[in-house]
Structure formats: structure tokens, C-alpha cells
Scaffold this motif. Sequence first.
Motif, PDB file in Angstrom:
ATOM      1  N   ALA A  23      -0.427  56.701 -52.658  1.00  0.00           N
ATOM      2  CA  ALA A  23      -0.708  57.154 -51.292  1.00  0.00           C
ATOM      3  C   ALA A  23      -1.845  56.359 -50.656  1.00  0.00           C
ATOM      4  O   ALA A  23      -1.748  55.909 -49.525  1.00  0.00           O
ATOM      5  N   GLY A  25      -3.805  53.365 -49.750  1.00  0.00           N
ATOM      6  CA  GLY A  25      -3.537  51.932 -49.751  1.00  0.00           C
ATOM      7  C   GLY A  25      -3.816  51.366 -48.381  1.00  0.00           C
ATOM      8  O   GLY A  25      -4.670  51.877 -47.650  1.00  0.00           O
ATOM      9  N   GLY A  27      -2.187  51.684 -45.848  1.00  0.00           N
ATOM     10  CA  GLY A  27      -1.937  52.677 -44.801  1.00  0.00           C
ATOM     11  C   GLY A  27      -3.231  53.328 -44.355  1.00  0.00           C
ATOM     12  O   GLY A  27      -3.454  53.552 -43.169  1.00  0.00           O
TER      13      GLY A  27
HETATM   14  N1  PHE Z   1       0.988  55.143 -48.737  1.00  0.00           N
HETATM   15  C1  PHE Z   1       0.569  53.813 -48.936  1.00  0.00           C
HETATM   16  C2  PHE Z   1      -0.574  53.464 -48.053  1.00  0.00           C
HETATM   17  O1  PHE Z   1      -1.113  54.287 -47.411  1.00  0.00           O
HETATM   18  C3  PHE Z   1       1.583  52.799 -48.636  1.00  0.00           C
HETATM   19  C4  PHE Z   1       2.810  53.090 -49.122  1.00  0.00           C
HETATM   20  C5  PHE Z   1       3.760  53.207 -48.223  1.00  0.00           C
HETATM   21  C6  PHE Z   1       2.968  53.260 -50.449  1.00  0.00           C
HETATM   22  C7  PHE Z   1       4.946  53.496 -48.629  1.00  0.00           C
HETATM   23  C8  PHE Z   1       4.136  53.563 -50.893  1.00  0.00           C
HETATM   24  C9  PHE Z   1       5.122  53.690 -49.960  1.00  0.00           C
HETATM   25  O2  PHE Z   1      -0.914  52.329 -47.971  1.00  0.00           O
END
Ligand code: PHE
Length: 466
Positions: A23, A25, A27
Amino acid sequence: MEQKSRSSFSGRVGFVLAAAGSAVGLGNLWRFPYLAAQYGGGIFLLVYLILVVTFGFALMVTEIAIGRKTRLSCIGAYKALDKRFGFLGWIATLVPVIITPYYCVIGGWVMKYLFTFVTGQGMTAADNGGFFDSFIGFDAGSLTATMLDFSGPTPWFLLFVLATTVVVIFGVEKGIERASRFMMPILAVLAIFVAIYSLTIPGAMAGLKYYLLPDFSQFSLSTVLGALGQMFYSMSLAMGIMITYGSYMKKENLLEHSVTQIEVFDTLFAFVAGLMIIPAVVAFNGGDPSQINSGPGLMFVTLPMVFESMHFGEIIGAVFFLLVLFAALTSSISLMETIVSVVMDKTHMKRKPATLVVMVIILLVGIPSCLGYGPWAAIEIIGMQFLDFFDFISNSVLMPIVAVLTCILVGHVIGTKVIADEVKEGAGAFHREKMYHVMIRWIAPVLLVTILVSELLTKVFHLFSI
Ligand code: PHE
């Protein structure tokens, strides 16, 4: 057969850390701050927080429970729940196939910045966007030269994909758990430190206000769609990932509690990332939030300037980008792992060949995003460059569709009780069951359909009116 051989996480802490590793990352660190800056600051933050604790919670519980119940990755899992919904697994799988390539492109940007700081050139990047623009806009003449030139993004993208591939080849436990265990806490501490520092930059207070105080006049349905897409993205929802993770979770682990913890981790990271970046960028741009030109480059443009103004900024910058790189890797690993796991389930290929096949796909799909701001900048799809287009299609179209259909499947076909029973296993209780029920059956689907239809219509009208 396949079900028995499925490996599992060593315990609940292992599960939470690995899921949080997925989760947390880019994002949180890259995407959240630029969207918050773009969609009105405080109002975006508020809408985002409300969505996370209501719908985000409900959807994450659903996905982990589906995975743990069926012990299958998402294509098999949706089909096992209801034959007619098998196609949903395919759409959900398509999302990581679209996201992973451009995620790795951004991961490559991080590698480039790490390299720049480590080699003592970090300060050249602190020039209000010039460095960044010439980096992603790089065009060495011929395509081959562009691919190989380290002043442009392509070789960095290749390196990032390779690094991800190597970890995925080594398997669930060894690869993912080990990597995410020690990097995350260090990243958290450093991010908080940088955020506090950012707030001391003269002029940062105007930015802090912009970030924290909602201005309701800036509210619109696009704010909600933006926040919604960000929520899916950041919490790794609506793309089969949490189903895969759930399928590795043991029955005796507390599901609801784990979801709460992952959510708190993830949201705190995003919040702190916003604190690091938004006040600083407002300060650097003369204190007027409406003047910031926010886009995917925001973090890469702003942070070097923050580091430049710090003592030991070069070193802190290097450490920071190293940690961001790890956060990006744990996420890209989880993205790739999802695709590999589907390929393995469907084709009975072994892990290694399956991973290599997926790697080639990622490379092929990623190249346009890599070149899209440079040599291929003239090419636009519905008014967007490749990377923005892939981002839009996955976050604002496919993920809401997966989410609506999941709500319909769980709320109106199999019934929320199936999920609630799974949640209660090992825990005995499901504290927010009532809220869960109403959310999945009514609020979420109605909200999602309204936003999706209105936004798509707006886009279509917009396109044809030009
Ligand atoms: N959730 C991760 C982030 O915030 C990115 C991500 C997206 C990981 C989709 C897995 C799937 O960066």
C-alpha cells in the motif's frame, strides 16, 4: 492441489507489514501530494479521509476476505464466488497490467534522482523544474540512443523493472516480507523529519493552510473522483492485489484489525508526504497556492529544492530517495506478484518463466510512458500523454468499475454475510459490520455510479466541444 501448495505469510505482523508495503509507495509519496495540490488542498484531504474510513475500509475488508476465503488469486476468486462474475477478475487483473509499467517508469525517475544525489549533483536538480523537464523530455535523436542514454528516463526504467523481477522470482515470503520489514519504519521517520523541516521554510504557512483548511468553494465531483481514484491506488484496491494478499493470510489472523492498521499506515504516509511537499512548493512559488503548477513532476521538482535549503541536504536527499526507492519497489513487487500469480494459476507455468513473461510485457507496455514526455511527446490519446492516459484509464475508469461490480456481487448476489462470516473467523466479531453492510449495498455503488457516469459524460462533452 493448487490451494494446498499456496504459501502463506508467517504471521499477522508479517501480513500487515507486507500489505502495508504494497500500500505505501509512490501513491503516497508521489501521487497524493500532486493531486492534493491540484484539487484544492484541504478539500481534497477532507474528501480523501472520509472515503478512506468508509468505502476504503469496506472494500479492503471485502477483498482480503474474498482472498482468504477462496484461497485463489483474483480471477479464480471472483469466479468461485459467482460464475457470472468471473469476468470481473479479468478486469481487476487488467488494472495492474496497466499500472505496473508506468509505476516502474516513476520508479525509474526515483532511481535517477537517487543517482543524482549520491554522485553529489543533487543541487543541480534544485532549479524549479528545469532539471526535471530536461530529464523526462530527453530525446537523444534516434530511438536506440534515447533508450540507452542515462540522462533520460528509459535505462532507469529498465533497471527498476529488473530489480522488481529479481525479487518476485524469489517468491512470496523471502522476497516481499524481508524487503518491507526494515525499510518502512526508517522511511517514516525520515519523512516526518523532512516534513517538519519544510514547515520552517519562510512562506510555508500559506501552503500549510492551503493543505489543511478545506475551501468548500473548490469542491466538485471531480474532487471526489480524484480522491476516489487515489484511494484505490494508494490502498492497492480494486485491482485484485488485496485478494492475492488475502489468499496468503492465515485463517486465525485478525482481518478487521489488520485492515485498520494498514489503513492508518497508508494514510499517515500520504498525509506526511503532503506536509513535506505542499507547504514547500507554495513557499517556493511566492506564497500563492493558486500559482502552483501541479502535475506528476511535483515531488521531483520540489524536494530537491527543500534539500538544497537544508544543511547536509545532499546526504539527506540521497538517503531519502533511497528509501523512496524501497517503498516504490515493495509496491511494484506486489503489483508484479499479482500478475505473476494469475499467470501461474492460469497456465501452470512455474514462477520463474511466468515472471520472465510478465517482465517482458511490463517492458513493452512501459516504453511508451517512458518516451511519452520526450521523443513521443507529440502523440496524445484523448488529450493526454501516455503516462497520464494509463493513469486515467486505470484509476478513474477501470478501478471504479471493478469497485462497483464488487459491491454489487457482494451486496446483492452472494450477500454481505459471506464476507462478514469470513471476517469473524479467527476474530469472533466484526465491529463495523453494520456500516460495512450499508456501505457495500447502497452508499458505495450509488456514489460510484453517479461519479463515474457524470465524469465520463463531462469528458466526452469536453472532447467533442473542442
Ligand atoms: N498502493 C501503492 C502506492 O501507493 C501502489 C500500488 C498500486 C501498489 C497498485 C500496488 C498496486 O504506491
